[in-house]
Write a protein that holds these residues in place. Sequence first.
Motif, PDB file in Angstrom:
ATOM      1  N   PRO A  93       0.826  -1.215   0.000  1.00 34.50           N
ATOM      2  CA  PRO A  93       0.000   0.000   0.000  1.00 34.50           C
ATOM      3  C   PRO A  93       0.857   1.261   0.000  1.00 34.50           C
ATOM      4  N   ALA A  94       0.272   2.350  -0.429  1.00 37.95           N
ATOM      5  CA  ALA A  94       1.011   3.606  -0.555  1.00 37.95           C
ATOM      6  C   ALA A  94       1.540   4.102   0.783  1.00 37.95           C
ATOM      7  N   ASP A  95       0.851   3.806   1.886  1.00 41.14           N
ATOM      8  CA  ASP A  95       1.262   4.305   3.198  1.00 41.14           C
ATOM      9  C   ASP A  95       2.066   3.285   3.992  1.00 41.14           C
ATOM     10  N   TRP A  96       2.584   2.248   3.344  1.00 33.98           N
ATOM     11  CA  TRP A  96       3.234   1.147   4.053  1.00 33.98           C
ATOM     12  C   TRP A  96       4.441   1.614   4.855  1.00 33.98           C
ATOM     13  N   SER A  97       5.164   2.615   4.357  1.00 36.22           N
ATOM     14  CA  SER A  97       6.368   3.075   5.063  1.00 36.22           C
ATOM     15  C   SER A  97       6.036   3.680   6.423  1.00 36.22           C
ATOM     16  N   SER A  98       4.798   4.121   6.628  1.00 37.04           N
ATOM     17  CA  SER A  98       4.436   4.700   7.929  1.00 37.04           C
ATOM     18  C   SER A  98       4.440   3.657   9.037  1.00 37.04           C
ATOM     19  N   TYR A  99       4.409   2.365   8.663  1.00 32.85           N
ATOM     20  CA  TYR A  99       4.460   1.279   9.640  1.00 32.85           C
ATOM     21  C   TYR A  99       5.873   0.697   9.784  1.00 32.85           C
ATOM     22  N   ALA A 100       6.862   1.289   9.155  1.00 34.28           N
ATOM     23  CA  ALA A 100       8.198   0.700   9.084  1.00 34.28           C
ATOM     24  C   ALA A 100       8.798   0.457  10.469  1.00 34.28           C
TER      25      ALA A 100
END
Length: 540
Positions: free
Chosen positions: A435-442
């Motif tokens: 998903p486009a926001d996946w990096s926010s969960y890194a």
Amino acid sequence: MAAGPAPRVTVDWWRDAAIYQIYVRSFADGDGDGTGDLAGVRAKLPHLVELGVDAIWFTPWYLSPLADGGYDVADYRAIDPAFGSLTEAEGLIADARELGIRTIVDIVPNHVSDQHAWFRAALAAGPGSPERELFHFRAGRGPDGELPPNDWVSEFGGVPWTRLADGEWYLHLFAAQQPDLNWAHPTVRQEHEDVLRFWFERGVSGVRIDSAALLAKDPALPDFVEGRDPHPFSDRDELHDIYRSWRAIADEYGAVFVGEVWLPDSERFARYLRPDELHTAFNLNFLACPWDAGRLRSTIDDTLAEHAAVGAPATWVLCNHDVTRTATRYGREDTGFAFRTKTFGTPTDLALGGRRARAAALLSLALPGVLYLYQGEELGLPEADIPRDRIQDPMHLRSGGTDPGRDGCRVPLPWSARAPYAGFGCTTEPWLPQPADWSSYAADRQRTDPESMLSLYREALRLRRTEPGFRTAADGGRQLAWLPSAPGVLAFARTGGPVCVVNLGEGPVELPEHTDVLLLSGPLDGQGRLPRDTAAWLRP
């Protein structure tokens, strides 16, 4: 690589272990080709040491066409080249052991891949051959054999029979690429006993048994009749002799078993956990239970009671590679889980689901027994929406396109917020889109945030390992006492240890008397009360 704590040398380490499930294809990519691999896992072992798990369970890493995520095994003694080699697997097992982490592998005994040497030989040999006796080949019904041999329904939906050009049909309770083995044949039994020894010799500490209640079939393969006992292909008494022979092998190596056993009858379920059979079995009723205080308490009580009857520890799991992720599931109107209810476009409140997932983490970690943690749950990952043209799970196809399948919980993990593809490790798009926001969960972002889901899991696992009273006794886990609580609130004490309070009610509640707050899933309100959808660990 920093060393972790040495593996506990007690023979019953598995009674209260925290076990981390790795779906290799989506964990970490070590060679940059878009697919997770063993090199990626080895590189991320420090993450697992810091997290504080006792063991890692690998879903199938064997040679496979990957028609069903690796559960279609072509060779039980070979690692799929997409993941690495047998030598790398042996090195990974040894590396993890040095860091204090044991390894559990997945065995898939009900079926093999249609590319397995046995099945290829059976196809070549033709009807009536000894090679076909290792599977379930049958003539069809109807004037020209054009109808399936019986009326069974596949675990994936649809007809579990495929007809060959020579007129015979073969049974596959799952996908057509997964022909069922004939467990009445001694060669099938001997082969699996040899496979167990093969992996125990390579240092694995345990085996997870896929679809453990489905191996044995009524030799007549009769039609299914609702309520008829015994069932023609599930939970048949012949299974227990198989697992007794397996247990004798595991005992030689000090290894353990966990069975995937879906059974509504608690007495039948407990039979698999008798002292000479499986050590543990997945508690899938807890996973499927809605976010409801009364139903959760009943499920917990029933689980502990059925395990205590045979002296086995309970297991607790919130999610796995087959199930909608916890943060998404708990944000829906229907917070339970059933394969039959999965549909596209189900509304989800992720803020609500995230709060509940944090509280559920503390609930499951406080219960006596074994914890299973699916990769990415420690990051609070939600279910991902996979574009229809990118879905690979056969459940989607076999549902006629109505079921989104299981790919949404199998998306490659985010490790580094600023790296391409969220640091999964690839230089090209991974095998499933993120998903486009996946990096926010890194993981790197969460590691420095004391309020993150990762920080919560790390601290909870540390306390679970070090706080007196969190150990599980050999009586199957009778170390829990319910405390008086308001409606919608779960409150219990571990004998000689912490108190866990989970508020599933409508409003904030007062905490019971305590000397210290050990851990909270979220902040208390301005009056020091526990808000709804929040959990607390207290020192009494």
